[in-house]
Design a protein around this motif. Structure first.
Motif, PDB file in Angstrom:
ATOM      1  N   PRO A  82       0.817  -1.233   0.000  1.00  0.00           N
ATOM      2  CA  PRO A  82       0.000   0.000   0.000  1.00  0.00           C
ATOM      3  C   PRO A  82       0.841   1.269   0.000  1.00  0.00           C
ATOM      4  O   PRO A  82       0.305   2.354  -0.214  1.00  0.00           O
ATOM      5  N   PHE A  83       2.155   1.158   0.235  1.00  0.00           N
ATOM      6  CA  PHE A  83       3.033   2.328   0.203  1.00  0.00           C
ATOM      7  C   PHE A  83       3.625   2.570  -1.184  1.00  0.00           C
ATOM      8  O   PHE A  83       4.429   3.480  -1.344  1.00  0.00           O
ATOM      9  N   PHE A  84       3.257   1.773  -2.164  1.00  0.00           N
ATOM     10  CA  PHE A  84       3.886   1.854  -3.476  1.00  0.00           C
ATOM     11  C   PHE A  84       3.612   3.206  -4.149  1.00  0.00           C
ATOM     12  O   PHE A  84       4.476   3.742  -4.843  1.00  0.00           O
ATOM     13  N   ASP A  85       2.430   3.761  -3.946  1.00  0.00           N
ATOM     14  CA  ASP A  85       2.068   5.024  -4.590  1.00  0.00           C
ATOM     15  C   ASP A  85       2.480   6.251  -3.786  1.00  0.00           C
ATOM     16  O   ASP A  85       2.183   7.379  -4.190  1.00  0.00           O
ATOM     17  N   THR A 135      18.163   6.341  -1.155  1.00  0.00           N
ATOM     18  CA  THR A 135      16.808   5.799  -1.242  1.00  0.00           C
ATOM     19  C   THR A 135      16.062   6.505  -2.359  1.00  0.00           C
ATOM     20  O   THR A 135      16.202   7.719  -2.546  1.00  0.00           O
ATOM     21  N   ALA A 136      15.287   5.752  -3.096  1.00  0.00           N
ATOM     22  CA  ALA A 136      14.505   6.326  -4.179  1.00  0.00           C
ATOM     23  C   ALA A 136      13.486   7.327  -3.646  1.00  0.00           C
ATOM     24  O   ALA A 136      13.001   7.216  -2.523  1.00  0.00           O
ATOM     25  N   HIS A 137      13.163   8.307  -4.472  1.00  0.00           N
ATOM     26  CA  HIS A 137      12.167   9.308  -4.112  1.00  0.00           C
ATOM     27  C   HIS A 137      10.813   8.678  -3.863  1.00  0.00           C
ATOM     28  O   HIS A 137      10.032   9.145  -3.035  1.00  0.00           O
ATOM     29  N   CYS A 161       9.555   5.350  -8.625  1.00  0.00           N
ATOM     30  CA  CYS A 161      10.810   5.851  -9.179  1.00  0.00           C
ATOM     31  C   CYS A 161      11.887   4.790  -9.113  1.00  0.00           C
ATOM     32  O   CYS A 161      12.707   4.650 -10.028  1.00  0.00           O
ATOM     33  N   PHE A 162      11.906   4.028  -8.028  1.00  0.00           N
ATOM     34  CA  PHE A 162      12.931   3.007  -7.871  1.00  0.00           C
ATOM     35  C   PHE A 162      12.811   1.937  -8.949  1.00  0.00           C
ATOM     36  O   PHE A 162      13.803   1.456  -9.486  1.00  0.00           O
ATOM     37  N   HIS A 163      11.571   1.549  -9.266  1.00  0.00           N
ATOM     38  CA  HIS A 163      11.368   0.469 -10.226  1.00  0.00           C
ATOM     39  C   HIS A 163      11.424   0.949 -11.673  1.00  0.00           C
ATOM     40  O   HIS A 163      11.637   0.142 -12.581  1.00  0.00           O
TER      41      HIS A 163
END
Length: 342
Positions: free
Chosen positions: A227-230, A302-304, A308-310
């Motif tokens: 649920p934290f993906f967005d 760490t990605a923003h 962004c990381f993926h």
């Protein structure tokens, strides 16, 4: 000076507001108010008074312990004073020389209170004693002895139960999991006030049967199913949710099961930080836990955001510069896996 006081006042109000909106406080207590039930909140606590007494804080238990005994001694002292007054035993009543009192040497309120303590605690100094001429006094002696025994058993049971609670002890068969609580709207327009989403936590060795011989760092992998993906670093603190974390286990010393819990709101989550290492090995070969670094963090690359990381290679919010920790051994750390940890 005025600005400092104003800032402290605003921070205090913000902290109180966050505390009121929590479902679970930091120490694991649930912030729930029940309505439209048969009993009010206060009477509902008395309906299961044993659990209420065991779960309340120590300061209230100690207060009730002192109040229960002191109040019972005083109330029965008033009754002994009333019996002595009715029989004409008090000093200001000037009893005759051949007068036989109900209780020897009870001549005022102070002596009546002292006799009440001696009776209920079975001290028996010998200076005050009950005579056989007052049946009412004999009945009161029996009643006070029974009530005193009940108070002793109850308060001792509460204290022993609280002492035996498996808190802050070594746990076996531990499992940790989380629930994300938030308000959501369904496609049909229905508003769900407390929507619960499962949050999986794990360590490098797995998520079940944790070995809690020393502090462990648990993490949640933010992938497309999370649920934290967005969420992103600049929008996280604007979200409205509560992350409740549960730890279930069995106490090693008593074999009793227990559950501890705490919660986190968006303002308490730090994006892009890692905990400092706290475990090292001494020259004698023993493992050492340094609690001076407990809860201390350092910024890491760490990605923003998880998206962004993926999808954007090399997109980071923080630099890869760390902080030296001279209190620990220098070890080689492998490259982290390609997941976002929180």
């Amino acid at each position: 000076m005025f600005r400092f006081v104003s800032k402290c006042f605003r921070d205090c109000l913000a902290e109180r507001r966050h505390r009121r909106t929590r479902l679970v406080t930091k120490d694991g207590r649930c912030n729930i108010e029940y309505g439209n039930i048969k009993y009010s909140n206060h009477f509902a606590l008395l309906a299961d008074f044993w659990t209420t007494f065991v779960e309340i804080r120590w300061r209230f238990v100690l207060f009730l312990f002192i109040a229960a005994f002191t109040l019972s001694w005083f109330l029965f002292g008033l009754l002994w004073y009333w019996i002595a007054r009715t029989n004409g035993d008090l000093a200001w009543q000037n009893p005759p020389s051949n007068h036989t009192p109900c209780v020897d040497n009870v001549v005022g309120l102070t002596t009546a209170f002292l006799y009440s303590i001696e009776t209920q605690t079975t001290i028996g100094y010998g200076g005050r004693a009950l005579t056989h001429l007052c049946p009412g006094a004999v009945s009161l002696l029996v009643i006070q002895s029974l009530i005193g025994a009940i108070i002793n058993c109850f308060m001792c049971g509460v204290i022993l139960s609280k002492i035996s609670l498996p808190m802050r002890k070594t746990l076996m068969g531990s499992q940790i999991y989380g629930k994300l609580l938030r308000t959501t709207n369904t496609p049909d327009g229905e508003t769900i006030i407390m929507d619960q989403v499962n949050i999986e936590f794990m360590v490098d060795a797995g998520k079940d049967n944790l070995f809690f011989v020393c502090p462990l760092t648990l993490y949640h992998v933010i992938d497309k199913s999370s649920p934290f993906f967005d969420m992103a670093v600049d929008t996280l603190h604007k979200q409205e949710f509560e992350l409740v974390v549960f730890l279930d286990g069995t106490a090693e010393s008593t074999s009793s099961s227990c559950q501890v819990r705490t919660s986190f709101i968006p303002q308490e989550i730090m994006w892009g930080y890692n905990f400092l290492p706290i475990i090292s090995r001494s020259k004698e070969g023993r493992y050492r836990v340094d609690f001076s670094n407990f809860s201390k963090v350092v910024p890491v690359a760490t990605a923003h955001c998880a998206y962004c990381f993926h999808n954007i290679k090399g997109h980071h919010h923080h630099s890869r510069d760390g902080h030296d920790n001279k209190g620990f051994e220098v070890i080689e750390i492998q490259d982290p896996p390609s997941v976002t940890k929180m």
